[in-house]
Design a protein around this motif. Structure first.
Motif, mmCIF file in Angstrom:
data_model
loop_
_atom_site.group_PDB
_atom_site.id
_atom_site.type_symbol
_atom_site.label_atom_id
_atom_site.label_comp_id
_atom_site.label_asym_id
_atom_site.label_seq_id
_atom_site.Cartn_x
_atom_site.Cartn_y
_atom_site.Cartn_z
ATOM 1 N N VAL A 1 35.035 40.968 43.109
ATOM 2 C CA VAL A 1 35.471 40.685 41.804
ATOM 3 C C VAL A 1 36.224 41.672 40.914
ATOM 4 O O VAL A 1 37.149 41.524 40.295
ATOM 5 C CB VAL A 1 34.088 39.932 40.833
ATOM 6 N N GLN A 2 35.785 42.823 40.809
ATOM 7 C CA GLN A 2 36.398 43.814 40.111
ATOM 8 C C GLN A 2 37.844 44.116 40.599
ATOM 9 O O GLN A 2 38.721 44.312 39.933
ATOM 10 C CB GLN A 2 35.672 45.266 40.428
ATOM 11 N N GLN B 1 35.199 36.560 34.486
ATOM 12 C CA GLN B 1 34.453 37.397 35.398
ATOM 13 C C GLN B 1 33.086 36.832 35.928
ATOM 14 O O GLN B 1 32.728 36.752 37.063
ATOM 15 C CB GLN B 1 34.204 38.745 34.674
ATOM 16 N N MET C 1 39.882 41.071 39.473
ATOM 17 C CA MET C 1 40.280 41.442 37.987
ATOM 18 C C MET C 1 41.396 42.292 38.031
ATOM 19 O O MET C 1 42.363 41.959 37.008
ATOM 20 C CB MET C 1 38.992 41.795 37.265
ATOM 21 N N GLN D 1 30.291 42.064 43.361
ATOM 22 C CA GLN D 1 30.620 42.794 42.269
ATOM 23 C C GLN D 1 32.019 43.546 42.519
ATOM 24 O O GLN D 1 33.086 43.697 41.451
ATOM 25 C CB GLN D 1 29.561 43.573 41.560
ATOM 26 N N LEU E 1 32.149 35.949 39.675
ATOM 27 C CA LEU E 1 30.973 36.913 40.308
ATOM 28 C C LEU E 1 30.090 35.631 40.696
ATOM 29 O O LEU E 1 29.613 35.982 41.909
ATOM 30 C CB LEU E 1 30.360 37.508 39.191
ATOM 31 N N ILE F 1 39.547 37.963 30.759
ATOM 32 C CA ILE F 1 38.837 38.568 31.789
ATOM 33 C C ILE F 1 37.208 38.380 31.604
ATOM 34 O O ILE F 1 36.502 37.855 32.521
ATOM 35 C CB ILE F 1 39.043 40.069 31.853
#
Length: 186
Positions: A54-55, A33, A58, A51, A37, A29
């Motif tokens: 992408v969260q 990440q 993930m 953001q 991003l 991760i």
């Protein structure tokens, strides 16, 4: 994507994470990440939204990693998830605001360094030139040159035929060249 030490490490991290190694999952991760991003910011043109997207990606990767059959396919798989989530965000935004047109004094026109003199246009950096492209062109350039995906893999990620990817990559290269040479006119 090229098979090099980075690819081998990614494959090992995926396999270890699938075997239950939580440290490998956290490392995977942490490695991906920032890349995702960067791509998401170019896709959405909104850092805060990127953001958030992408969260979400993930979390989805963490939940569905066990379903990934081939650890070598992880980069393409991760970008496909990101691409779909980004498209979902864009669609939600479009339903809230039917059409968005930047005003001439909007910050997006100042992004190239705050000045629009011809001398400045000739001194533009590659990163600034990349930001002057349409979001889809930025994505294709990033996937091809920065992430090392083939035209076929990019087509799969963005759900476009190979020929479309080739022509858009060609157009994006020409636009970048034009911007870098100072011949950019909107």
């Amino acid at each position: 994507m090229k098979h090099d030490s980075e690819q081998i490490l990614n494959e090992w991290l995926v396999a270890a994470a699938q075997a239950g190694d939580s440290a490998a999952l956290q490392r995977l991760i942490a490695r991906w990440q920032p890349r995702l991003l960067s791509y998401s910011v170019s896709q959405l043109q909104d850092r805060e939204a990127a953001q958030d997207v992408v969260q979400e990606v993930m979390l989805q990767i963490t939940k569905k990693l066990m379903q990934l059959q081939d650890p070598a396919a992880f980069p393409k798989w991760a970008y496909q998830i990101l691409q779909r989530r980004g498209i979902d965000w864009i669609r939600r935004k479009q339903t809230r605001r039917k059409y968005e047109q930047p005003m001439p004094d909007d910050e997006s026109h100042v992004e190239l360094g705050g000045t629009t003199t011809p001398d400045h246009a000739q001194n533009i950096s590659l990163q600034q030139a990349l930001h002057s492209l349409e979001p889809e062109a930025q994505q294709i350039i990033r996937l091809f040159y920065m992430e090392g995906f083939s035209v076929q893999e990019i087509g799969s990620i963005i759900d476009k035929p190979e020929g479309t990817v080739k022509s858009r990559l060609f157009a994006a290269r020409n636009k970048l060249k034009q911007v870098l040479e100072g011949g950019h006119h909107d």
